[in-house]
Scaffold this active site. Structure first.
Site, mmCIF file in Angstrom:
data_model
loop_
_atom_site.group_PDB
_atom_site.id
_atom_site.type_symbol
_atom_site.label_atom_id
_atom_site.label_comp_id
_atom_site.label_asym_id
_atom_site.label_seq_id
_atom_site.Cartn_x
_atom_site.Cartn_y
_atom_site.Cartn_z
ATOM 1 N N ALA A 155 0.835 -1.201 0.000
ATOM 2 C CA ALA A 155 0.000 0.000 0.000
ATOM 3 C C ALA A 155 0.876 1.260 0.000
ATOM 4 O O ALA A 155 1.853 1.323 -0.744
ATOM 5 C CB ALA A 155 -0.972 -0.023 1.173
ATOM 6 N N CYS A 156 0.540 2.232 0.814
ATOM 7 C CA CYS A 156 1.237 3.520 0.780
ATOM 8 C C CYS A 156 2.695 3.432 1.223
ATOM 9 O O CYS A 156 3.470 4.357 0.999
ATOM 10 C CB CYS A 156 0.499 4.539 1.647
ATOM 11 S SG CYS A 156 -1.129 4.988 1.008
#
Length: 376
Positions: A155-156
């Site tokens: 993800a981020c």
């Protein structure tokens, strides 16, 4: 064992900028149509009326003023409210690989060396266009790079996890240099009919080249950055989630499909992630013998202005001064894994040899990564 350095970075910015005003005009038109079409049910208490938004609300909640997107036409059409990105034939380079290649070429040009010296490619991003073949292998082929390539998704935090992985490959001797790319078409997973999240993300691609210290200039403008230390952390949470996948291929705008797009419990994320990340940074700095107050700059994940400000204050023990805690949210919005790399790419040229800084990302998982660097 070899020492790893960040040798160069690259950036691809899409040509279309979408302002809060444009986004709100589209959203409010949708709200007006929805409430009008469901007026009787709303009056009867069977359906809750949708509330309009405003540019002021968005900026206060996030610090975002605009974002870059791959396609703008669909996002300003109340009948569409999603990016219109035509599917390409298998013989044509995919759009995610295309923007990754553009960022990579920028990094390679700044590096000033031939791609024959790169032995691996990592595509680290939140939203892969397909399951296989790996996006990284397509990027590798497009650039004419030998060796191996693979995708990774945290993800981020994908970029810092990617830098850590690249640095480990270099340190072990598995690769002389590694290209790590972060293509993010975040507009594709965003629910533009949700008042609380439709403004969060933008599209972009970044690239980082990590190489052996002995192959990099020891000093000067192109000397790069010594990687002083890297650290990764994950703690499972459902507070940021996207359920779209090959087992549940519901249309993004279909009935009941909102959980197949980005969803989050923003307040819970703030309460839980801010202290986790701040403590991780301070602890890692201490283990490296660094005082957080000696850091010239923080290049944090560009999630939310309030999160970034709070983390900066906790790490530095005071209100960050101008230029210490880089914010690019106003122009780019949240670009997932690419955010901290954009900040580093656009705000690091003024460093003198010996000055230190921190690249840090955090996001769904929960996941977090810290990369302390020193200008060579």
């Amino acid at each position: 064992m070899h020492h790893a350095v960040i040798a160069a970075t690259g950036l691809y910015t899409p040509p279309h900028s979408l302002s809060n005003t444009e986004l709100v005009e589209t959203f409010n038109a949708y709200v007006e149509r929805f409430n009008g079409a469901n007026a009787e049910a709303i009056a009867a208490g069977e359906i809750v009326a949708l509330a309009p938004s405003s540019p002021e609300f968005i900026e206060k909640a996030s610090g975002i003023k605009s974002r870059f997107v791959i396609d703008k036409t669909g996002l300003i059409d109340p009948e569409v409210m999603r990016p219109v990105i035509p599917e390409r034939p298998n013989e044509e380079i995919s759009v995610l690989a295309e923007i990754a290649v553009a960022a990579a070429r920028d990094a390679i040009a700044r590096w000033g060396k031939d791609v024959s010296q790169i032995d691996a490619v990592i595509c680290a991003a939140s939203n892969m266009q397909r399951a296989y073949p790996a996006m990284a292998i397509e990027v590798q082929q497009a650039l004419g790079i030998e060796g191996f390539a693979f995708d990774m998704n945290v993800a981020c935090s994908s970029a810092t996890f990617g830098i850590k992985t690249a640095a480990d490959f270099v340190a072990s001797g598995s690769a002389r240099a590694v290209l790590m790319v972060n293509p993010e078409i975040c507009s594709g997973h965003l629910n533009f009919r949700d008042r609380d999240s439709h403004f969060i993300f933008g599209d972009v691609a970044t690239a980082v080249i990590v190489e052996r210290a002995e192959d990099a200039p020891p000093s000067g403008e192109n000397a790069g950055w010594d990687i002083l230390g890297t650290r990764l952390k994950t703690v499972f949470s459902n507070n940021i989630r996207n359920n779209f996948g090959f087992l549940n291929r519901a249309a993004p705008d279909g009935v009941g499909a909102t959980d197949k797009l980005f969803v989050q419990e923003g307040r819970k994320v703030f309460r839980e992630v801010v202290p986790m990340v701040a403590e991780m940074i301070v602890e890692h700095a201490g283990d490296l013998g660094l005082a957080p107050t000696t850091l010239k700059r923080l290049w944090l994940h560009q999630a939310n202005i309030n999160m970034n400000v709070m983390i900066g204050k906790r790490v530095l023990g005071r209100e960050p001064e101008d230029g210490e805690n880089v914010i690019i949210l106003d122009e780019y919005a949240n670009t997932s894994s690419a955010g901290s790399i954009i900040a580093f790419h656009k705000s690091s040229e003024d460093f003198a040899a010996g000055e230190t800084g921190l690249i840090c990302s955090f996001g769904a998982g929960y996941s977090a990564g810290t990369v302390f660097v020193r200008k060579r």
